[in-house]
Structure formats: C-alpha cells, structure tokens
Motif scaffolding. Structure first.
Motif, PDB file in Angstrom:
ATOM      1  N   VAL A 161     -12.808   0.714   5.222  1.00  0.00           N
ATOM      2  CA  VAL A 161     -13.906   0.968   6.157  1.00  0.00           C
ATOM      3  C   VAL A 161     -13.370   1.641   7.416  1.00  0.00           C
ATOM      4  O   VAL A 161     -13.972   2.586   7.943  1.00  0.00           O
ATOM      5  CB  VAL A 161     -14.632  -0.351   6.502  1.00  0.00           C
ATOM      6  N   VAL A 162     -12.246   1.169   7.899  1.00  0.00           N
ATOM      7  CA  VAL A 162     -11.574   1.808   9.038  1.00  0.00           C
ATOM      8  C   VAL A 162     -10.466   2.684   8.473  1.00  0.00           C
ATOM      9  O   VAL A 162      -9.482   2.168   7.931  1.00  0.00           O
ATOM     10  CB  VAL A 162     -10.990   0.762   9.998  1.00  0.00           C
ATOM     11  N   PRO A 163     -10.619   3.998   8.537  1.00  0.00           N
ATOM     12  CA  PRO A 163      -9.625   4.886   7.929  1.00  0.00           C
ATOM     13  C   PRO A 163      -8.211   4.593   8.408  1.00  0.00           C
ATOM     14  O   PRO A 163      -7.964   4.316   9.587  1.00  0.00           O
ATOM     15  CB  PRO A 163     -10.089   6.284   8.382  1.00  0.00           C
ATOM     16  N   GLY A 164      -7.286   4.645   7.460  1.00  0.00           N
ATOM     17  CA  GLY A 164      -5.886   4.413   7.791  1.00  0.00           C
ATOM     18  C   GLY A 164      -5.440   2.971   7.685  1.00  0.00           C
ATOM     19  O   GLY A 164      -4.245   2.676   7.776  1.00  0.00           O
ATOM     20  N   THR A 165      -6.383   2.052   7.479  1.00  0.00           N
ATOM     21  CA  THR A 165      -6.029   0.642   7.387  1.00  0.00           C
ATOM     22  C   THR A 165      -5.233   0.361   6.113  1.00  0.00           C
ATOM     23  O   THR A 165      -5.616   0.792   5.025  1.00  0.00           O
ATOM     24  CB  THR A 165      -7.288  -0.240   7.382  1.00  0.00           C
ATOM     25  N   VAL A 166      -4.133  -0.342   6.253  1.00  0.00           N
ATOM     26  CA  VAL A 166      -3.340  -0.805   5.107  1.00  0.00           C
ATOM     27  C   VAL A 166      -3.239  -2.318   5.216  1.00  0.00           C
ATOM     28  O   VAL A 166      -2.717  -2.846   6.204  1.00  0.00           O
ATOM     29  CB  VAL A 166      -1.929  -0.172   5.096  1.00  0.00           C
ATOM     30  N   VAL A 167      -3.740  -3.022   4.247  1.00  0.00           N
ATOM     31  CA  VAL A 167      -3.792  -4.478   4.283  1.00  0.00           C
ATOM     32  C   VAL A 167      -2.506  -5.055   3.688  1.00  0.00           C
ATOM     33  O   VAL A 167      -2.163  -4.749   2.541  1.00  0.00           O
ATOM     34  CB  VAL A 167      -5.013  -5.005   3.500  1.00  0.00           C
ATOM     35  N   PRO A 168      -1.766  -5.864   4.446  1.00  0.00           N
ATOM     36  CA  PRO A 168      -0.547  -6.480   3.898  1.00  0.00           C
ATOM     37  C   PRO A 168      -0.860  -7.290   2.640  1.00  0.00           C
ATOM     38  O   PRO A 168      -1.792  -8.093   2.622  1.00  0.00           O
ATOM     39  CB  PRO A 168      -0.068  -7.390   5.042  1.00  0.00           C
ATOM     40  N   ASN A 169      -0.121  -7.046   1.579  1.00  0.00           N
ATOM     41  CA  ASN A 169      -0.299  -7.727   0.295  1.00  0.00           C
ATOM     42  C   ASN A 169      -1.681  -7.487  -0.305  1.00  0.00           C
ATOM     43  O   ASN A 169      -2.135  -8.251  -1.146  1.00  0.00           O
ATOM     44  CB  ASN A 169      -0.061  -9.240   0.434  1.00  0.00           C
ATOM     45  N   GLY A 170      -2.327  -6.409   0.152  1.00  0.00           N
ATOM     46  CA  GLY A 170      -3.675  -6.137  -0.328  1.00  0.00           C
ATOM     47  C   GLY A 170      -3.706  -5.531  -1.721  1.00  0.00           C
ATOM     48  O   GLY A 170      -2.681  -5.199  -2.323  1.00  0.00           O
ATOM     49  N   PHE A 171      -4.902  -5.379  -2.223  1.00  0.00           N
ATOM     50  CA  PHE A 171      -5.141  -4.789  -3.536  1.00  0.00           C
ATOM     51  C   PHE A 171      -4.887  -3.285  -3.485  1.00  0.00           C
ATOM     52  O   PHE A 171      -5.403  -2.592  -2.623  1.00  0.00           O
ATOM     53  CB  PHE A 171      -6.588  -5.074  -3.950  1.00  0.00           C
ATOM     54  N   ARG A 172      -4.107  -2.791  -4.438  1.00  0.00           N
ATOM     55  CA  ARG A 172      -3.827  -1.356  -4.524  1.00  0.00           C
ATOM     56  C   ARG A 172      -4.845  -0.709  -5.461  1.00  0.00           C
ATOM     57  O   ARG A 172      -4.834  -0.968  -6.667  1.00  0.00           O
ATOM     58  CB  ARG A 172      -2.406  -1.099  -5.011  1.00  0.00           C
ATOM     59  N   LEU A 173      -5.708   0.091  -4.912  1.00  0.00           N
ATOM     60  CA  LEU A 173      -6.769   0.705  -5.703  1.00  0.00           C
ATOM     61  C   LEU A 173      -6.180   1.733  -6.659  1.00  0.00           C
ATOM     62  O   LEU A 173      -5.576   2.714  -6.220  1.00  0.00           O
ATOM     63  CB  LEU A 173      -7.794   1.365  -4.776  1.00  0.00           C
ATOM     64  N   PRO A 174      -6.325   1.534  -7.972  1.00  0.00           N
ATOM     65  CA  PRO A 174      -5.732   2.459  -8.945  1.00  0.00           C
ATOM     66  C   PRO A 174      -6.167   3.906  -8.716  1.00  0.00           C
ATOM     67  O   PRO A 174      -7.306   4.183  -8.342  1.00  0.00           O
ATOM     68  CB  PRO A 174      -6.253   1.940 -10.284  1.00  0.00           C
TER      69      PRO A 174
END
Length: 497
Positions: free
Chosen positions: A69-82
C-alpha cells in the motif's frame, strides 16, 4: 396515551451452530491419506503458481493493483509475492496472491449448485504459511513445510466444494467468494495456531461478514472486480483470524439466530445442506482449466475447434458462410456466460460463450488469455460481432441433470451449425473437456500448462529449470520443502512491477 409492552430479548447463549463445529472438527482432526488427493494437491498448488506468473505476464490491470500500500515498503520476514520482488504483510500479500491466481479465470474450478474456484484459497494459505515460515526461521524455530500447506489446501478445497454441491448462493444474489472467506478462515486459523474454540469464533466472524453481491459477475455489470474478489476474501479471512487470535470473541448462533442470523438475513430462512461428510473428495474431483475459458464453456470451445477444422476443409469462412449456431448447454452456462450486446472489458469477454466460440472459429485455434484483453485484435474485430449474433444458447435439461449428478459429472456442450446454402453440419458434442478429473491426460496437461507459464515468465535459464524440477520432484521431497524455499524459487528480483 396507549402503552405497548415488548418482550425482552432472551440473552442466553447456546452452543455453536453445528455447521461451524463440523468444519472445525474436520480441520483439526481429519487425516488425509489418499494418494490421489496428495497428487492433485501438488498439481493444484503448482497450477495456481503458474496462473500467478501468467497473470503478471498478460494483465496490466492486475499488475496495477498489487504491491505494498505504501510504495517501497519491505516487511521483515514478510510474504514474498511470487513473480515479483515484493515482500509484504500477510494481509496485502493474501489479497495480491489471491487476485493473481484468479484474475485471468484460468485457475481450477468446481461445479455444483454454486460455482466456484477452490484454488482461490491458496492466496490466504500460502501468504500466511510463507510469513509464518520466515518468522519461525528468524526466531530459530522449526519452519513450516509444504506438507502443512498441502494439508490446508486440501481441507480448504473440501470445505468450499462441499458447500457448493447443494447451496446456491447465486440464487439469492450473493457471490461464491463467501465460501473462500469461510474455508480460508478455517484453515488459516489452524495455521496460526488458534485453538478449536478460537477457530469457532473466527468462523462466526466470517459468517457475520455476510457476502458481496454477485452483480460484478453478471450482465450488464460484469467487471474486473470478479478478478480480485477472491483476493479480497482471502485478505478478509486472514484479518478475521488475526483479530480472533488477539482476543475478539465470536457469535455462537451466527447462522441460526432468528431474524438476525445468516439464514434469516441472507438465505431466505433455509439452512445449509451438506450432503457428504468432509474428506478429500473435492481435491480429487477438481476441474483443471487447461484452456483459458470459463469452465462451463470449456467443452464448447473444443466443439468449436472441431467445427472450425470442418469449415477449413471445405474452404468456408465462419463469418460469411455460417448463418446460425445452436449451442445446447447446461443451466449454469445460461446464467453466467450467455450474452448479447456490447462487451465492455476483458472480464465481460471471458464470461461470454458467444465471444469464446467466435474467436476460436476465426482464429483456427484455442482461445488464450491474451485474446480477452482490451488490446487484443479480437476485441475490436467486427467479424467477432457478426458471429456472436448468430450464436444462440439453449438449455438442455439432461445436460443440467448430468452436470449435477456425481455419477456422471459431465460439463457438456453441443454445437450445431447451419450454413448459408441450407446445409447443416453434424452436431459436435463434447461431454468431458480437457482438464476434467475423469480424464487420464489431465495431470500431464496441467504439468505442460505449468511449464508454459514458467517459461513465458522466466525464459529457459537456470531459474526456470529449477522451478520446473518441482513438477517432477518426488512427493516426499516436495512435501518436506520449507515453505520459504518453495516461494523463494518464484521470486523475481529483476523489477518491481
């Protein structure tokens, strides 16, 4: 002034509705051992990931709605969208994955009084599973394996499919993605480690949500929301499960409460019918979409391809020499994909049997996902409209009965063509299109479809070869993979879309 007495509400709470108890007991206690179920579960997972890659390749619309939703956001241990470089929170990740699986209407399907696509649930299952797996790894704990994902997948398929058999949400104007929300809430609660009591709470929250209207799937309002409605249901399921995990209580009689419950409010007072116990029947009976076509029209385009060959053998032109095409079909096709008049977008076109048949006849080959898009030459070809007007659908009651009969399970369409010189070609009937669970070639065709989608996304290099090896990997090795290892193979670090 007259006064009136109104009886106070009885605020005593009863036990949870039996339907919710049965779903929860199945999720927590049923063990699936049938080899065919595991074989089809692996095929369904890889087919869905292939659909993700296909959507990324072919749909600008879909690419526009994914990402943080907020461009550039990387979530620690988040889901990697294939197929992308995004690493996301499980809510937006489940929306994006569910939408990419479903957007082009090329993922698997299951018939019944309600029509739906059980692989929609993978959006919630894999997003949450990958996030949990990465989080466990970061904490030094044992990460989830693909085995757990496949168990959740099979059970979500079963829950959704068993509801579809006899419960026609479409008859009350509701969309089938309510069943994605229910099934995903159940298995995601299990994945998140909720107790059985909490899972009952979460399921009641899902039913309290009600359902979206089916209007976006039906003429004259068919639109792209039908492509992301499943992602929306996945996201909601994950959110409700997380809210419940954090202490939100449920409503035990959410279905049966007079006046306020789901049955009274949404289902015209009728109770759900579940004609068979939960097991693994749905995953073993799933219809894989080999061709890019709404499921009720799959056999129609195969018949059209055969007719096209006959016309070419006679040096005849479909748009000039055909004056009428009669299509005998099932009731579901009459309701969902029978359209005349203008087609406004790709979602409209992929839900129009007349368009599918016309394109196949003119193209001389099977219709593809690209053929529905706004920039496809077929979307603007006047010959398509000439042919569409000559195609007439009619319900064959026996086809409808056979469609609902589990001993027959056909998806029949029959095409009969009349030419301008008065000649009538022999009717072409197809009962079991490619991808039908009863066909021996289905798993091989699903594998070929997966290979095509991977190659179109990643080319023929080392990365593609690594992904393609998944399809031939033995079952034990595949099931023992860490979830993050599986998902990492599909990541694309080249660009953010």
């Amino acid at each position: 002034m007259a006064s009136y007495r109104v009886a106070a509400d009885n605020n005593a709470r009863g036990a949870y509705d039996q339907v919710l108890i049965d779903i929860t007991a199945y999720v927590f206690h049923h063990k699936i051992e049938r080899p065919r179920a595991w074989q089809y579960a692996k095929a369904a997972l890889l087919d869905s990931l292939g659909c993700v890659l296909e959507t990324l390749n072919k749909s600008r619309e879909a690419r526009a709605i994914i990402g943080p939703v907020v461009p550039g956001t990387v979530v620690p241990n988040g889901f990697r969208l294939p197929g992308t470089s995004y690493q996301m929170d499980p809510l937006k990740g489940s929306f994006d994955l569910g939408s990419l699986i479903r957007y082009l209407d090329h993922n698997d399907a299951f018939p019944g009084a309600e029509w739906g696509h059980p692989s929609d649930n993978i959006g919630a299952i894999l997003a949450v599973g990958d996030w949990l797996s990465r989080t466990s790894l970061a904490r030094g704990e044992t990460p989830l394996t693909v085995d757990t994902i496949l168990v959740a997948l099979m059970k979500a398929y079963e829950i959704q499919g068993c509801f579809q058999i006899r419960n026609a949400f479409n008859q009350v104007g509701l969309d089938h993605t309510i069943l994605v929300k229910i099934a995903s809430t159940a298995v995601v609660s299990w994945l998140l480690g909720l107790s059985e009591a909490q899972t009952l709470d979460a399921l009641s929250q899902a039913w309290m949500d009600g359902a979206p209207l089916r209007v976006y799937r039906q003429s004259p309002n068919t639109g792209p929301r039908k492509g992301w409605a499943a992602g929306d249901a996945c996201m909601r399921a994950v959110h409700l499960a997380l809210l419940t995990k954090n202490g939100q209580p449920g409503a035990p009689t959410v279905l049966t409460t007079p006046r306020w419950g789901f049955y009274a409010t949404f289902f015209r007072g009728k109770e759900f019918q579940l004609p068979r116990p939960f097991g693994s029947w749905v995953i073993e009976s799933i219809f894989f979409k080999i061709h890019a076509v709404e499921g009720h029209g799959a056999s129609a385009i195969e018949a059209a391809a055969e007719i096209g060959q006959q016309l070419r053998a006679r040096n005849l032109s479909p748009e000039l020499d055909i004056i009428h095409i009669r299509v005998r079909t099932q009731q579901a096709a009459m309701i969902i994909i029978n359209k005349q008049g203008p087609l406004h977008n790709s979602a409209d076109r992929d839900h129009c049997m007349q368009y599918m048949i016309a394109v196949v006849l003119l193209k001389g080959s099977m219709i593809d996902t690209a053929d529905y898009q706004d920039d496809s030459p077929w979307a603007r070809d006047p010959r398509v409209e000439v042919l569409r007007k000559k195609i007439e659908l009619e319900e064959d009651m026996q086809f409808t009965l056979d469609y609902h009969d589990s001993k027959k399970s056909s998806a029949s369409n029959a095409l009969k063509v009349r030419l301008k010189d008065g000649t009538e070609l022999d009717e072409v009937l197809v009962e079991y299109p490619v991808g039908h669970p009863w066909r021996e070639d289905t798993i091989g065709l699903v594998k070929a479809k997966f290979e095509k989608n991977v190659s179109e996304r990643f080319g023929k290099g080392e990365k593609a070869e690594m992904i393609l090896k998944l399809a031939s990997m033995n079952e034990d090795e595949f099931r023992s993979m860490k979830v993050y290892d599986l998902v990492d193979q599909f990541a694309d670090e080249r660009v953010e879309l």
